[in-house]
Design a protein around this motif. Sequence first.
Motif, PDB file in Angstrom:
ATOM      1  N   LEU A   1       0.877  -1.171   0.000  1.00  0.00           N
ATOM      2  CA  LEU A   1       0.000   0.000   0.000  1.00  0.00           C
ATOM      3  C   LEU A   1       0.912   1.218   0.000  1.00  0.00           C
ATOM      4  O   LEU A   1       1.671   1.422   0.941  1.00  0.00           O
ATOM      5  CB  LEU A   1      -0.916  -0.026   1.219  1.00  0.00           C
ATOM      6  CG  LEU A   1      -1.860  -1.223   1.295  1.00  0.00           C
ATOM      7  CD1 LEU A   1      -2.618  -1.237   2.602  1.00  0.00           C
ATOM      8  CD2 LEU A   1      -2.824  -1.241   0.114  1.00  0.00           C
ATOM      9  N   ASP A   2       0.850   2.011  -1.065  1.00  0.00           N
ATOM     10  CA  ASP A   2       1.817   3.091  -1.212  1.00  0.00           C
ATOM     11  C   ASP A   2       1.158   4.433  -1.512  1.00  0.00           C
ATOM     12  O   ASP A   2      -0.066   4.551  -1.564  1.00  0.00           O
ATOM     13  CB  ASP A   2       2.873   2.734  -2.259  1.00  0.00           C
ATOM     14  CG  ASP A   2       2.289   2.586  -3.662  1.00  0.00           C
ATOM     15  OD1 ASP A   2       1.164   3.062  -3.925  1.00  0.00           O
ATOM     16  OD2 ASP A   2       2.978   1.999  -4.513  1.00  0.00           O
ATOM     17  N   GLU A   3       1.999   5.418  -1.748  1.00  0.00           N
ATOM     18  CA  GLU A   3       1.529   6.788  -1.985  1.00  0.00           C
ATOM     19  C   GLU A   3       0.727   6.910  -3.273  1.00  0.00           C
ATOM     20  O   GLU A   3      -0.033   7.862  -3.448  1.00  0.00           O
ATOM     21  CB  GLU A   3       2.713   7.763  -2.004  1.00  0.00           C
ATOM     22  CG  GLU A   3       3.642   7.643  -3.209  1.00  0.00           C
ATOM     23  CD  GLU A   3       4.705   6.552  -3.103  1.00  0.00           C
ATOM     24  OE1 GLU A   3       5.547   6.492  -4.011  1.00  0.00           O
ATOM     25  OE2 GLU A   3       4.686   5.749  -2.142  1.00  0.00           O
ATOM     26  N   HIS A   4       0.843   5.961  -4.192  1.00  0.00           N
ATOM     27  CA  HIS A   4       0.115   6.040  -5.461  1.00  0.00           C
ATOM     28  C   HIS A   4      -1.334   5.578  -5.336  1.00  0.00           C
ATOM     29  O   HIS A   4      -2.131   5.823  -6.239  1.00  0.00           O
ATOM     30  CB  HIS A   4       0.830   5.219  -6.535  1.00  0.00           C
ATOM     31  CG  HIS A   4       2.228   5.675  -6.785  1.00  0.00           C
ATOM     32  ND1 HIS A   4       2.539   6.939  -7.242  1.00  0.00           N
ATOM     33  CD2 HIS A   4       3.404   5.037  -6.618  1.00  0.00           C
ATOM     34  CE1 HIS A   4       3.845   7.054  -7.364  1.00  0.00           C
ATOM     35  NE2 HIS A   4       4.396   5.914  -6.983  1.00  0.00           N
ATOM     36  N   ASP A   5      -1.678   4.926  -4.231  1.00  0.00           N
ATOM     37  CA  ASP A   5      -3.047   4.438  -4.082  1.00  0.00           C
ATOM     38  C   ASP A   5      -4.076   5.559  -4.054  1.00  0.00           C
ATOM     39  O   ASP A   5      -5.223   5.351  -4.442  1.00  0.00           O
ATOM     40  CB  ASP A   5      -3.179   3.570  -2.828  1.00  0.00           C
ATOM     41  CG  ASP A   5      -2.659   2.161  -3.059  1.00  0.00           C
ATOM     42  OD1 ASP A   5      -2.910   1.611  -4.152  1.00  0.00           O
ATOM     43  OD2 ASP A   5      -1.993   1.624  -2.165  1.00  0.00           O
ATOM     44  N   GLN A   6      -3.682   6.734  -3.609  1.00  0.00           N
ATOM     45  CA  GLN A   6      -4.637   7.848  -3.549  1.00  0.00           C
ATOM     46  C   GLN A   6      -5.024   8.351  -4.933  1.00  0.00           C
ATOM     47  O   GLN A   6      -6.172   8.744  -5.152  1.00  0.00           O
ATOM     48  CB  GLN A   6      -4.058   9.000  -2.712  1.00  0.00           C
ATOM     49  CG  GLN A   6      -3.912   8.664  -1.248  1.00  0.00           C
ATOM     50  CD  GLN A   6      -5.219   8.209  -0.621  1.00  0.00           C
ATOM     51  OE1 GLN A   6      -6.266   8.811  -0.819  1.00  0.00           O
ATOM     52  NE2 GLN A   6      -5.174   7.115   0.120  1.00  0.00           N
TER      53      GLN A   6
END
Length: 142
Positions: free
Chosen positions: A36-41
Amino acid sequence: MITAKRVETEKEREDAFLIRQKVFVQEQDVPVDLELDEHDQSAIHFVAYDGEEPIGAGRIRVPEPGISKVERVCILSQYRGKHLGNLMMEKMEFYAKEAGLKTVKLNAQSYAIPFYEKLHYKITSPEFLDAGIPHRAMQKEL
C-alpha cells in the motif's frame, strides 16, 4: 457470476485492498508498507467479484502523458487459472484506451511473463528485484 469493474465506492476500494493484502502481503510476504503506497490515492482501482465476494484487484496510474502503468494485478489463489487475469487486464486496458492513453507499461513478476506475452506485452528490461521478487518490465501499444 464473475464480474470486474472500475472501483466507484469506498467499499469497492476496500475490497480491492483486501485482495491485494491477501495475495501480496499474506501469500507473497511483501511488506505492507511497500504494497500500500503513496500512489493508491491517485490511482484508478479495479476489483473483480464472484457474486458479492471480492476475488481480484488491480490499479492503473498515469505516470506521464499518454502512458498508463498497470500495477498490483492479483487474483485469489483458488480462482487462478480461470482466465480472471484476462478479465482484469481487459477492463484496465479498456479504461486506458478510453482515456486516450496509447501505451500500457507494467512490471510483471517473472513467473507471470507468459501470461502477459499472450496479451501481446513485450519485455523491455532485464530481470530486477522488487520487494525481493524477480520482475521484468513489459509494455504494449494500444
